[in-house]
Enzyme design. Structure first.
Site, PDB file in Angstrom:
ATOM      1  CD  GLU A   1      -3.010  -1.241   0.050  1.00  0.00           C
ATOM      2  OE1 GLU A   1      -3.127   0.028  -0.461  1.00  0.00           O
ATOM      3  OE2 GLU A   1      -3.503  -2.298   0.244  1.00  0.00           O
TER       4      GLU A   1
ATOM      5  CB  CYS B   1      -1.135   7.652   1.653  1.00  0.00           C
ATOM      6  SG  CYS B   1      -2.759   6.406   1.854  1.00  0.00           S
TER       7      CYS B   1
END
Length: 463
Positions: free
Chosen positions: A214, A248
């Protein structure tokens, strides 16, 4: 619960693997008990987690910790608990007439011991959601917490005491993370930067460990001429102030159609000024990260970009960093090549949706793409023709908090999914089961008439 350091990682892994092999398929009831214990422990330690986050960050607002760290964690655990029994059921598949009367099934079974490397920006959610998902899938877990969040880590270790025997916590810096990545886990899950993700992937490959990455990347925001500008501006301010933009999936740069470009910049400056007068907000993690962001802006300015600051560059620091706009930076500037990860937004003028797509493609595959338009043709164009981990239309960030929506990147933003059933699948092995009775008739048939069966099957499939 064991707390291991770098020199005991291997021994801790051996212990966890032995524990897994002693009961490799925990019942639904056993997994449910662990999820319930984890949920209650988080709730009981909520105040401690809030206080610890304030300690670890230069400034951390209670709003960000509660709404974006603690509540999403509980929400995901509740979702896992609700659907776990259904996901554990074997699924009937079709064997086809040629294999009659055999039955075939697929069943999701635990992989074994899952390694998780958690980041610092959401130290509660991004550690405990993948951990809870791995536990729901029946695995043991070894989790490496970020060295940047020691206060939160101390509380998490107390929280995870309820998973004694199922979980080991590791702490330490880059050397520990390197050793951790080289272990023979049954699955390795990493959240962090693309640069570090490449190293994790390389290390895991030495043991053929399956990996979920991720990563970050540069998430674009595309604003077309028919967009509701007022909504876009409010959403940008929300996204760039949430955790001080240290998210993010926060928008990294905005591609604004030339027809509304000047109006957009003028109004965004006003919104940035308003947001700077709000109550306590989260700050940059520490002074080193603040200096990195400052260096990115200085480099862009030296290369011809115009900079707008809600707080002057000379006076910014981690606790009061402000929000900043970098207008028309060159695409090869550092700030357009690196993930920003802070309250700095790049603004670029585009002539068309085709121009916007070309720019995104040049900068790499993003973890999220945000599109503001009511034009269905444009929405379909971006959906079908622009790669991204996720696409949000006329909204920002909220997709991450939906428990039933898989989350993950593609290309340079990572691979693999978690959240929802996809998370359960990520941490499971899909075992194929072919089941026949002990009746001998079909075996005799193949033994005596295999040549006839071959002719029949040839006619069915090859002509």
């Amino acid at each position: 619960m064991a707390v291991a350091h770098n020199f005991t990682i291997k021994n801790s892994l051996i212990t966890l693997k032995a524990a897994y092999l002693s009961g490799p398929y925990p019942s639904h009831e056993a997994r449910q008990r662990q999820l319930n214990r984890l949920r209650l422990a988080i709730i009981e330690n909520k105040s401690r987690l809030i206080g610890a986050a304030k300690t670890d960050f230069s400034v951390r607002s209670e709003h960000d910790t509660v709404l974006a760290d603690v509540i999403p964690t509980i929400s995901h655990i509740n979702y896992l608990s609700k659907h776990l029994r259904e996901w554990m059921k074997p699924e009937k598949r079709s064997s086809g007439l040629e294999f009659f009367p055999s039955k075939v099934l697929s069943e999701y079974v635990p992989k074994g011991v899952v390694g998780i490397i958690a980041p610092w920006n959401y130290p509660i959610q991004l550690a405990l959601v993948p951990l809870a998902t791995a536990i729901a899938a029946g695995n043991k877990v070894m989790i490496k917490l970020s060295e940047y969040t020691p206060a939160v880590n101390a509380v998490i270790k107390d929280v995870l005491a309820v998973l004694k025997g199922d979980c080991v916590v590791i702490e330490g810096g880059p050397d520990v993370a390197t050793e951790f990545s080289h272990q023979a886990f049954d699955h390795l899950f990493f959240t962090g930067s693309t640069e570090v993700g490449k190293k994790v992937y390389t290390a895991a490959a030495q043991n053929l460990v399956p990996v979920t990455l991720e990563l970050g990347g540069k998430s674009p925001l595309i604003v077309l001429e028919d967009a509701n500008i007022e909504k876009v501006l409010l959403d940008i301010v929300f996204a760039k102030n949430m955790n001080a933009g240290q998210v993010c999936v926060a928008p990294d740069y905005v591609l604004v159609h030339e027809a509304i470009y000047d109006e957009f910049i003028k109004k965004l400056k006003l919104q940035f000024l308003k947001s700077n007068t709000r109550a306590l907000k989260t700050g940059i993690l520490n002074e080193a990260h603040a200096q990195r962001l400052k260096n990115l802006m200085v480099d862009a300015q030296d290369r011809g970009a115009k900079i707008y600051h809600s707080v002057e560059l000379e006076s910014i620091h981690s606790k009061e960093f402000g929000t900043h706009m970098v207008i028309d930076p060159p695409l090869d500037a550092r700030i357009m090549q690196e993930e920003v990860f802070g309250p700095v937004l790049n603004i670029i003028k585009v002539q068309s949706i085709a121009h916007a797509k070309m720019t995104v493609q040049e900068l790499g595959t993003p973890l999220a793409c945000y599109l503001y338009t009511n034009c269905q043709i444009a929405q379909n164009d971006i959906r079908q023709n622009l790669q991204s981990g996720a696409l949000c239309i006329n909204d920002m960030l909220f997709h991450v908090a939906v428990p039933d929506l898989p989350f993950g990147g593609v290309g340079s933003s990572g691979f693999g999914n978690y959240h929802g059933k996809e998370g359960f699948v990520t941490f499971s092995h899909c075992k194929s089961i072919f089941q026949s009775s002990n009746n001998i008739w079909r075996s005799k048939l193949f033994s005596k008439y295999s040549h006839v069966i071959q002719r029949i099957l040839t006619r069915l499939y090859l002509r």
